[in-house]
Scaffold this active site. Structure first.
Site, PDB file in Angstrom:
ATOM      1  CG  ASP A  77      28.428   1.413  62.589  1.00  0.00           C
ATOM      2  OD1 ASP A  77      29.084   2.323  63.079  1.00  0.00           O
ATOM      3  OD2 ASP A  77      28.882   0.763  61.872  1.00  0.00           O
ATOM      4  CB  ILE A  78      24.400   6.952  61.764  1.00  0.00           C
ATOM      5  CG1 ILE A  78      23.300   5.931  62.296  1.00  0.00           C
ATOM      6  CG2 ILE A  78      24.132   8.077  60.942  1.00  0.00           C
ATOM      7  CD1 ILE A  78      21.870   7.102  62.726  1.00  0.00           C
TER       8      ILE A  78
END
Length: 267
Positions: A77-78
Site C-alpha cells: 500500500d505504497i
C-alpha cells in the site's frame, strides 16, 4: 507475525516499532514519533517537487522498501499519505497496511488488501499475489506524483481508476514537463511497466539507477521503450489468421477458375 517482522526492519527510512499488543481485549502499537508532514502534503504545498527533491526522496524510499523486502514483507500500500517527511527533509515509511480505517481508500479482493486504486500494480487486479515488483510499480506511480503533482490515473470511481492501470501505459513525466531529464523519466517508465518482468528486479536495482540518473553521462539518454512488438517470422505470418484467410480465398478462386475452364473446354 507481520508486525514482528516489521519491528526487525532496520532502516533510517522506515518508522521504528518498539512494542505492540494485539490481544482481543487490548490492542496497541508503539511507534517512533516523527514530527513532519506527509509526502502528499509536501507535494500539495509546492504544486510538484523539483527533480532533485524527487530523486532524493525516491532513493531514500527505495532503500527503505529494500530493507522491508529483505525482512520478507511486501508493503502492498505504497502511497504519498503513507510517507512522512520530517523536519530534516528525510522520508520515513510509516504505514505497513496493518490497520484499515474508514479513511483508507483501498481495493479489496476476497478480504485481502492489495493496494490503493491510484497506485495499484496491474497484475494485482488479475488476482496475482503482491510482490516486490508490485511495490516497485507503486513507487514508480509515487515518483510520477512527485514530479507532476498528480497521480497518472484518478477516475470517477476506484474501479475505473484500477481499469486504467490495467489497460493504459503511464504517460512519460517529461511529456507534460519537458525539463525533467529523460534518464529520470526512464526510471519511472521502467518502474511502471505493465509487464512486471520488465520492471526492476528489486528496489536496490532501482536505487542504483536513481543514483546515476542525473549524471552528465546520461544527459542525452534516449527514451526507454518497453512496448516493442516482436517481428513475426515467416512461419508465424504464414499460420496467422489473416494469411490463412487470404490463402483459402485465393485457393477458392483458383478452384472456381479451374471449374469454369474445364466447363468451357468440355463444351
Amino acid at each position: 507475525y507481520e508486525i514482528k517482522l516489521t519491528a526487525k526492519v532496520d532502516s533510517p527510512f522506515v518508522i521504528k516499532i518498539f512494542d505492540w499488543n494485539l490481544k482481543e481485549k487490548e490492542q496497541y502499537i508503539v511507534m517512533e514519533y516523527i514530527e513532519g508532514e506527509t509526502l502528499k502534503q509536501n507535494i500539495q504545498s509546492k504544486g510538484r517537487l523539483t527533480v532533485d527533491e524527487c530523486v532524493e526522496f525516491s532513493k531514500q524510499l527505495a532503500l527503505g522498501f529494500y530493507a522491508i523486502h529483505n525482512a520478507k514483507i511486501v508493503h502492498r500500500d505504497i502511497k504519498s499519505t503513507n510517507i512522512i517527511v520530517d523536519a530534516h527533509g528525510q522520508a520515513k515509511i510509516i504505514d505497513f497496511g496493518i490497520a484499515i480505517n474508514d479513511e483508507s481508500e483501498r481495493l479489496t479482493r476476497t478480504d485481502n488488501i492489495v493496494g490503493s486504486p491510484q497506485y495499484i500494480a496491474p497484475e494485482l487486479i488479475e488476482k496475482e499475489l503482491p510482490s516486490q515488483r508490485s511495490d516497485i510499480y507503486s513507487l514508480g506511480i509515487l515518483m510520477y506524483e512527485m514530479l507532476t503533482g498528480n497521480v497518472p490515473f484518478n477516475e470517477k470511481t476506484p474501479f475505473e481508476t484500477v481499469k486504467m492501470h490495467q489497460t493504459s501505459i503511464v504517460p512519460p513525466v517529461n511529456k507534460a514537463f519537458p525539463n525533467i531529464p529523460q534518464a529520470l523519466t526512464n526510471v519511472v517508465i521502467k518502474a511502471t511497466a505493465r509487464d512486471k518482468t520488465k520492471r526492476y528486479a528489486d528496489m536496490y536495482e532501482m536505487f542504483q539507477d536513481l543514483e546515476t540518473c542525473l549524471d552528465n553521462s546520461r544527459l542525452y539518454e534516449e527514451k526507454l521503450v518497453l512496448t516493442e512488438t516482436k517481428r513475426k517470422t515467416f512461419v508465424e505470418m504464414l499460420v496467422s489468421k489473416t494469411a490463412l484467410i487470404a490463402i483459402l480465398s485465393t485457393l477458392f478462386i483458383f478452384i472456381v477458375l479451374i471449374i469454369i475452364l474445364v466447363a468451357v473446354l468440355w463444351v
